[in-house]
Design an enzyme around this catalytic site. Sequence first.
Site, PDB file in Angstrom:
ATOM      1  N   ARG A 153       6.454   1.349  -0.947  1.00  0.00           N
ATOM      2  CA  ARG A 153       5.218   1.967  -0.479  1.00  0.00           C
ATOM      3  C   ARG A 153       4.850   3.105  -1.436  1.00  0.00           C
ATOM      4  O   ARG A 153       5.715   3.642  -2.140  1.00  0.00           O
ATOM      5  CB  ARG A 153       5.401   2.541   0.925  1.00  0.00           C
ATOM      6  CG  ARG A 153       5.814   1.526   1.987  1.00  0.00           C
ATOM      7  CD  ARG A 153       6.023   2.228   3.326  1.00  0.00           C
ATOM      8  NE  ARG A 153       6.384   1.299   4.385  1.00  0.00           N
ATOM      9  CZ  ARG A 153       7.639   1.025   4.764  1.00  0.00           C
ATOM     10  NH1 ARG A 153       8.653   1.626   4.142  1.00  0.00           N
ATOM     11  NH2 ARG A 153       7.874   0.178   5.747  1.00  0.00           N
ATOM     12  N   LYS A 177      10.186   4.966   6.003  1.00  0.00           N
ATOM     13  CA  LYS A 177       9.668   5.487   7.263  1.00  0.00           C
ATOM     14  C   LYS A 177      10.818   5.898   8.178  1.00  0.00           C
ATOM     15  O   LYS A 177      11.868   5.269   8.206  1.00  0.00           O
ATOM     16  CB  LYS A 177       8.811   4.425   7.958  1.00  0.00           C
ATOM     17  CG  LYS A 177       7.467   4.182   7.274  1.00  0.00           C
ATOM     18  CD  LYS A 177       6.628   3.208   8.085  1.00  0.00           C
ATOM     19  CE  LYS A 177       5.245   3.033   7.469  1.00  0.00           C
ATOM     20  NZ  LYS A 177       4.416   2.084   8.253  1.00  0.00           N
ATOM     21  N   HIS A 248      -0.692  -1.264  -2.128  1.00  0.00           N
ATOM     22  CA  HIS A 248       0.006  -2.063  -1.126  1.00  0.00           C
ATOM     23  C   HIS A 248      -0.082  -3.552  -1.422  1.00  0.00           C
ATOM     24  O   HIS A 248       0.741  -4.333  -0.933  1.00  0.00           O
ATOM     25  CB  HIS A 248      -0.561  -1.758   0.267  1.00  0.00           C
ATOM     26  CG  HIS A 248       0.499  -1.646   1.330  1.00  0.00           C
ATOM     27  ND1 HIS A 248       1.462  -0.642   1.320  1.00  0.00           N
ATOM     28  CD2 HIS A 248       0.778  -2.412   2.408  1.00  0.00           C
ATOM     29  CE1 HIS A 248       2.256  -0.797   2.370  1.00  0.00           C
ATOM     30  NE2 HIS A 248       1.881  -1.873   3.038  1.00  0.00           N
ATOM     31  N   ARG A 251       3.015  -4.550  -3.044  1.00  0.00           N
ATOM     32  CA  ARG A 251       4.109  -4.700  -2.070  1.00  0.00           C
ATOM     33  C   ARG A 251       4.008  -6.038  -1.351  1.00  0.00           C
ATOM     34  O   ARG A 251       5.011  -6.748  -1.187  1.00  0.00           O
ATOM     35  CB  ARG A 251       4.043  -3.538  -1.081  1.00  0.00           C
ATOM     36  CG  ARG A 251       5.071  -3.567   0.052  1.00  0.00           C
ATOM     37  CD  ARG A 251       5.005  -2.254   0.813  1.00  0.00           C
ATOM     38  NE  ARG A 251       5.542  -2.316   2.155  1.00  0.00           N
ATOM     39  CZ  ARG A 251       6.816  -2.100   2.488  1.00  0.00           C
ATOM     40  NH1 ARG A 251       7.691  -1.829   1.531  1.00  0.00           N
ATOM     41  NH2 ARG A 251       7.212  -2.149   3.749  1.00  0.00           N
ATOM     42  N   HIS A 274      11.534  -2.961   6.769  1.00  0.00           N
ATOM     43  CA  HIS A 274      10.920  -3.231   8.072  1.00  0.00           C
ATOM     44  C   HIS A 274      11.973  -3.103   9.162  1.00  0.00           C
ATOM     45  O   HIS A 274      13.038  -3.695   9.067  1.00  0.00           O
ATOM     46  CB  HIS A 274      10.340  -4.655   8.114  1.00  0.00           C
ATOM     47  CG  HIS A 274       9.065  -4.796   7.339  1.00  0.00           C
ATOM     48  ND1 HIS A 274       8.582  -6.022   6.924  1.00  0.00           N
ATOM     49  CD2 HIS A 274       8.163  -3.870   6.916  1.00  0.00           C
ATOM     50  CE1 HIS A 274       7.441  -5.841   6.277  1.00  0.00           C
ATOM     51  NE2 HIS A 274       7.178  -4.549   6.260  1.00  0.00           N
ATOM     52  N   TYR A 283       4.639 -12.875   6.321  1.00  0.00           N
ATOM     53  CA  TYR A 283       4.656 -13.550   5.027  1.00  0.00           C
ATOM     54  C   TYR A 283       4.967 -15.037   5.151  1.00  0.00           C
ATOM     55  O   TYR A 283       4.593 -15.820   4.274  1.00  0.00           O
ATOM     56  CB  TYR A 283       5.651 -12.847   4.090  1.00  0.00           C
ATOM     57  CG  TYR A 283       5.239 -11.424   3.840  1.00  0.00           C
ATOM     58  CD1 TYR A 283       4.151 -11.122   3.023  1.00  0.00           C
ATOM     59  CD2 TYR A 283       5.893 -10.366   4.465  1.00  0.00           C
ATOM     60  CE1 TYR A 283       3.745  -9.816   2.818  1.00  0.00           C
ATOM     61  CE2 TYR A 283       5.487  -9.061   4.265  1.00  0.00           C
ATOM     62  CZ  TYR A 283       4.413  -8.797   3.446  1.00  0.00           C
ATOM     63  OH  TYR A 283       3.992  -7.503   3.259  1.00  0.00           O
TER      64      TYR A 283
END
Length: 302
Positions: A153, A177, A248, A251, A274, A283
């Site tokens: 990111r 995150k 992004h 990514r 994730h 995906y």
Amino acid sequence: MTGKAASMQTHLECFIRFLAAEKGLSTAYQLSVRQTLEAFARFLEMDNTGLAQTGIDTLSAFLRHLQDRGMARSSMRVEMVHLRIFFRWLAGTGILEKDPSVFLEMPRQGLSLPHVLDQKTVSNLLESIDIQDIPLGCRDRALLEMIYACGMRVSEIINCKLESFDKDEAFVRVLGKGNKTRLVPVGRSALDALQMYLEKGRPKLVRTGTKSHIFLTVRGRPLTRERVRQILRERARAAGLEQHVFPHILRHSFATHLLENGADLRIIQEMLGHADISTTQIYTHLEQQRLNSIHHRFHPRG
């Protein structure tokens, strides 16, 4: 406020403190969870129900209530995630005997598939940047190679520091995150570009007071989010790309290209950082869409 509502509010506050202190989740995420749970508390009060009496029927009724008020399914999905982690915590701490949210089904929704660049387009973009142009071409090539090679990111790449990079093992430690750290391998092309930048480009950008961030501005400061977006726009335009390109998208392309070449979804989840595999599964739909397109184009009865 009734006794039942007061009890819900007490548990809500304890849970928010848990998210902050134990999970290290951002203030914005805490606020989002709080808004969901406060809305749920109001619903329980209207329904004259307490947490101890909450079951799958109550949770489903709350979701129908949100739907009736016009909430989008994508937003409802977020609400459901918040409810699930709250009830999992309630059961895990012994406040409730069991977690009623385990049987809660996610609403079906139209998938918003991310835009991606094909592998040739990414290669053309990266190779159009003159790595011998020191320090800026060298920096920009390494920057975009790293975003694509590691699926990082923007917030992660701009905060990446020298001590995060292990050139001998070809790994970078990424702070994602929720302050969660993950190790991501650095591919050969990105590794070569990054080493050249660190040896020849970055020393020319260092100024008095420069910290250990890898990617620097001409004034020796860490790159900002907007500057990374600007660099990519400028480099994409110079490479002749007509479509709108943003960080992004690299990514998304990283994840899609791994999947296309046979990578396991769990490995992709780990490299992307994730928390939930369902986030990564977007995906698989993207790959299915590509396969359908090929089938329709080339199969005689497609």
